[in-house]
Design a protein around this motif. Structure first.
Motif, PDB file in Angstrom:
ATOM      1  N   GLN A  22      34.489  37.829  42.505  1.00  0.00           N
ATOM      2  CA  GLN A  22      35.708  37.357  41.871  1.00  0.00           C
ATOM      3  C   GLN A  22      36.794  38.586  42.453  1.00  0.00           C
ATOM      4  N   MET A  24      39.966  40.412  43.881  1.00  0.00           N
ATOM      5  CA  MET A  24      40.244  40.654  45.496  1.00  0.00           C
ATOM      6  C   MET A  24      39.206  40.240  46.439  1.00  0.00           C
ATOM      7  N   ASP A  43      27.340  40.390  45.866  1.00  0.00           N
ATOM      8  CA  ASP A  43      27.870  40.693  44.639  1.00  0.00           C
ATOM      9  C   ASP A  43      26.942  40.927  43.629  1.00  0.00           C
ATOM     10  N   LEU A  44      27.212  41.850  42.449  1.00  0.00           N
ATOM     11  CA  LEU A  44      26.018  41.814  41.314  1.00  0.00           C
ATOM     12  C   LEU A  44      25.989  40.474  40.714  1.00  0.00           C
ATOM     13  N   VAL A  69      23.399  41.364  45.306  1.00  0.00           N
ATOM     14  CA  VAL A  69      23.030  42.722  45.665  1.00  0.00           C
ATOM     15  C   VAL A  69      23.919  43.825  44.672  1.00  0.00           C
ATOM     16  N   ASP A  70      23.079  44.794  44.584  1.00  0.00           N
ATOM     17  CA  ASP A  70      23.894  46.069  43.746  1.00  0.00           C
ATOM     18  C   ASP A  70      24.072  47.007  44.615  1.00  0.00           C
ATOM     19  N   VAL A  71      25.457  47.175  44.888  1.00  0.00           N
ATOM     20  CA  VAL A  71      25.760  48.213  46.240  1.00  0.00           C
ATOM     21  C   VAL A  71      25.309  49.597  45.697  1.00  0.00           C
ATOM     22  N   VAL A  97      34.613  45.772  49.103  1.00  0.00           N
ATOM     23  CA  VAL A  97      35.557  45.776  47.964  1.00  0.00           C
ATOM     24  C   VAL A  97      35.178  46.052  46.474  1.00  0.00           C
ATOM     25  N   GLY A  99      34.042  47.398  43.267  1.00  0.00           N
ATOM     26  CA  GLY A  99      34.287  48.865  42.656  1.00  0.00           C
ATOM     27  C   GLY A  99      34.572  48.648  41.124  1.00  0.00           C
ATOM     28  N   PHE A 147      37.937  49.609  50.049  1.00  0.00           N
ATOM     29  CA  PHE A 147      38.805  49.452  49.238  1.00  0.00           C
ATOM     30  C   PHE A 147      39.097  50.881  48.466  1.00  0.00           C
ATOM     31  N   GLY A 148      39.937  51.476  48.458  1.00  0.00           N
ATOM     32  CA  GLY A 148      40.464  52.487  47.839  1.00  0.00           C
ATOM     33  C   GLY A 148      41.322  52.393  46.658  1.00  0.00           C
ATOM     34  N   TYR A 162      37.107  57.692  37.830  1.00  0.00           N
ATOM     35  CA  TYR A 162      37.505  56.740  38.567  1.00  0.00           C
ATOM     36  C   TYR A 162      38.281  57.314  39.849  1.00  0.00           C
ATOM     37  N   LYS A 166      36.813  57.413  43.521  1.00  0.00           N
ATOM     38  CA  LYS A 166      37.659  56.896  44.762  1.00  0.00           C
ATOM     39  C   LYS A 166      37.993  57.747  45.744  1.00  0.00           C
ATOM     40  N   HIS A 196      49.063  44.419  45.063  1.00  0.00           N
ATOM     41  CA  HIS A 196      49.941  44.844  43.774  1.00  0.00           C
ATOM     42  C   HIS A 196      51.260  43.913  43.642  1.00  0.00           C
ATOM     43  N   ARG A 201      48.401  42.706  40.478  1.00  0.00           N
ATOM     44  CA  ARG A 201      46.774  42.800  40.241  1.00  0.00           C
ATOM     45  C   ARG A 201      46.141  41.989  41.733  1.00  0.00           C
TER      46      ARG A 201
HETATM   47  N1  LIG Z   1      42.982  45.770  40.485  1.00  0.00           N
HETATM   48  C1  LIG Z   1      43.740  46.532  41.066  1.00  0.00           C
HETATM   49  O1  LIG Z   1      44.943  46.928  40.646  1.00  0.00           O
HETATM   50  C2  LIG Z   1      43.265  47.511  41.915  1.00  0.00           C
HETATM   51  C3  LIG Z   1      44.334  48.738  42.275  1.00  0.00           C
HETATM   52  C4  LIG Z   1      43.837  49.680  43.360  1.00  0.00           C
HETATM   53  C5  LIG Z   1      42.351  49.488  43.790  1.00  0.00           C
HETATM   54  N2  LIG Z   1      41.361  48.471  43.314  1.00  0.00           N
HETATM   55  C6  LIG Z   1      40.272  48.613  43.854  1.00  0.00           C
HETATM   56  O2  LIG Z   1      40.143  47.219  44.617  1.00  0.00           O
HETATM   57  C7  LIG Z   1      38.840  46.458  44.540  1.00  0.00           C
HETATM   58  C8  LIG Z   1      38.681  45.293  43.910  1.00  0.00           C
HETATM   59  O3  LIG Z   1      39.546  45.412  42.578  1.00  0.00           O
HETATM   60  P1  LIG Z   1      39.559  44.055  41.668  1.00  0.00           P
HETATM   61  O4  LIG Z   1      40.497  44.116  40.759  1.00  0.00           O
HETATM   62  O5  LIG Z   1      39.465  42.649  42.349  1.00  0.00           O
HETATM   63  O6  LIG Z   1      38.073  44.236  40.843  1.00  0.00           O
HETATM   64  P2  LIG Z   1      37.236  43.093  40.083  1.00  0.00           P
HETATM   65  O7  LIG Z   1      36.653  43.871  38.909  1.00  0.00           O
HETATM   66  O8  LIG Z   1      37.932  41.915  39.754  1.00  0.00           O
HETATM   67  O9  LIG Z   1      35.933  42.614  40.947  1.00  0.00           O
HETATM   68  C9  LIG Z   1      35.018  43.511  41.476  1.00  0.00           C
HETATM   69  C10 LIG Z   1      33.803  42.941  42.014  1.00  0.00           C
HETATM   70  O10 LIG Z   1      32.652  44.031  42.217  1.00  0.00           O
HETATM   71  C11 LIG Z   1      31.573  43.522  41.866  1.00  0.00           C
HETATM   72  N3  LIG Z   1      30.564  44.831  41.424  1.00  0.00           N
HETATM   73  C12 LIG Z   1      30.900  45.554  40.542  1.00  0.00           C
HETATM   74  N4  LIG Z   1      29.950  46.602  40.559  1.00  0.00           N
HETATM   75  C13 LIG Z   1      28.948  46.180  41.748  1.00  0.00           C
HETATM   76  C14 LIG Z   1      27.902  46.607  42.186  1.00  0.00           C
HETATM   77  N5  LIG Z   1      27.144  47.721  41.707  1.00  0.00           N
HETATM   78  N6  LIG Z   1      27.054  45.739  43.209  1.00  0.00           N
HETATM   79  C15 LIG Z   1      28.152  44.547  43.927  1.00  0.00           C
HETATM   80  N7  LIG Z   1      29.086  44.202  43.231  1.00  0.00           N
HETATM   81  C16 LIG Z   1      29.655  45.059  42.151  1.00  0.00           C
HETATM   82  C17 LIG Z   1      32.040  42.939  40.533  1.00  0.00           C
HETATM   83  O11 LIG Z   1      30.718  42.006  39.852  1.00  0.00           O
HETATM   84  C18 LIG Z   1      33.363  42.212  40.768  1.00  0.00           C
HETATM   85  O12 LIG Z   1      32.818  40.891  41.341  1.00  0.00           O
HETATM   86  C19 LIG Z   1      38.070  47.554  43.527  1.00  0.00           C
HETATM   87  O13 LIG Z   1      37.278  48.532  44.618  1.00  0.00           O
HETATM   88  C20 LIG Z   1      39.055  48.375  42.902  1.00  0.00           C
HETATM   89  O14 LIG Z   1      38.660  49.733  42.596  1.00  0.00           O
HETATM   90  C21 LIG Z   1      41.789  47.721  42.379  1.00  0.00           C
END
Ligand SMILES: NC(=O)c1ccc[n+]([C@@H]2O[C@H](COP(=O)([O-])OP(=O)(O)OC[C@H]3O[C@@H](n4cnc5c(N)ncnc54)[C@H](O)[C@@H]3O)[C@@H](O)[C@H]2O)c1
Length: 218
Positions: A22, A24, A43-44, A69-71, A97, A99, A147-148, A162, A166, A196, A201
């Motif tokens: 899901q 990004m 992904d988890l 996979v659980d990272v 990605v 996080g 991804f930071g 967080y 990060k 962004h 988002r």
């Molecule tokens: N959304 C933002 O505004 C934003 C801003 C800065 C950085 N980020 C970073 O960008 C990245 C993506 O953000 P997003 O908003 O798309 O996140 P999201 O929550 O929509 O998606 C994250 C995905 O990571 C997967 N995941 C979580 N834990 C996991 C694990 N243990 N093993 C495998 N997969 C796992 C989730 O199932 C999910 O599909 C993240 O690292 C986030 O920290 C996001």
């Protein structure tokens, strides 16, 4: 979703994307597949991850596989990345990605919250990078993109755990930098530089410029 013309810019590239079910990560899998890459999405979330990968494969005609996979599980990550590299015939790029966030001030952060954040954002970064580096080593080149977050560079109120994890993740790849190029922060990478700008988002889904530039020189 609007139709975007493929330029085939990633044809032949073998790429692993974590967090591909899901957000990004999903957009990156979709964009890279559209550009002709062979992608393993990890992904988890197994049901959603598999459904999304199947849908993208049908839409783009590219080779997309899903791996549950659980990272934060080192052994599982090493097995999954090694299997992916075997299936793909090598590994050119890891886009890490996956996080998680817990929006809580430091004084309210529980041990479980902190372990959860450490597991995914910090240990997950270390394990996926180690496994990818191992898979890239025989070819002597590759790209790792982690991804930071702004929160990892500057403390943000209410995001203590967080921010800490990060920020730590951004240091994990420092050791790999001379050997495997790395974009430590989304804004350093074309794929996420626009993360962004849509609705605050979501990324535009444009592939990373560093990936398009070809394999890293040692
Ligand atoms: N959304 C933002 O505004 C934003 C801003 C800065 C950085 N980020 C970073 O960008 C990245 C993506 O953000 P997003 O908003 O798309 O996140 P999201 O929550 O929509 O998606 C994250 C995905 O990571 C997967 N995941 C979580 N834990 C996991 C694990 N243990 N093993 C495998 N997969 C796992 C989730 O199932 C999910 O599909 C993240 O690292 C986030 O920290 C996001």
């Amino acid at each position: 979703m609007s139709e975007q013309k493929s330029l085939g810019q990633l044809a032949g590239r073998r790429i692993v994307v974590t967090g591909g079910a899901q957000g990004m990560g999903e957009s990156i899998v979709r964009a890279f597949a559209r550009e002709g890459a062979s992608v393993v999405s990890m992904d988890l979330k197994e049901d959603r991850g598999r459904a999304v990968a199947d849908e993208i494969a049908a839409e783009t005609g590219s080779r997309i596989r899903f791996s549950a996979v659980d990272v934060s599980d080192r052994a599982a990550v090493f097995t999954a990345v090694a299997e992916s590299a075997d299936r793909l015939g090598g590994l050119d790029v890891l886009v890490n990605v996956a996080g998680v966030q817990r929006a809580r001030p430091a004084e309210e952060l529980t041990e479980a919250d902190f372990d959860f954040l450490l597991g995914v954002n910090l240990r997950g970064t270390l394990y996926t990078n180690q496994a990818a580096f191992t898979a890239m080593k025989p070819a002597g080149s590759g790209h790792i993109i982690n991804f930071g977050s702004d929160a990892g560079m500057t403390a943000i109120r209410g995001l203590a755990g967080y921010s800490a994890t990060k920020g730590g993740g951004a240091r994990v790849d420092a050791d790999d930098r001379p050997r495997v190029r790395s974009a430590r922060h989304p804004r350093q990478c074309g794929g996420a530089r626009h993360a962004h700008t849509d609705d605050g988002r979501r990324p535009t889904g444009r592939p990373c410029r560093r990936v398009l530039q070809g394999p890293a020189r040692r």
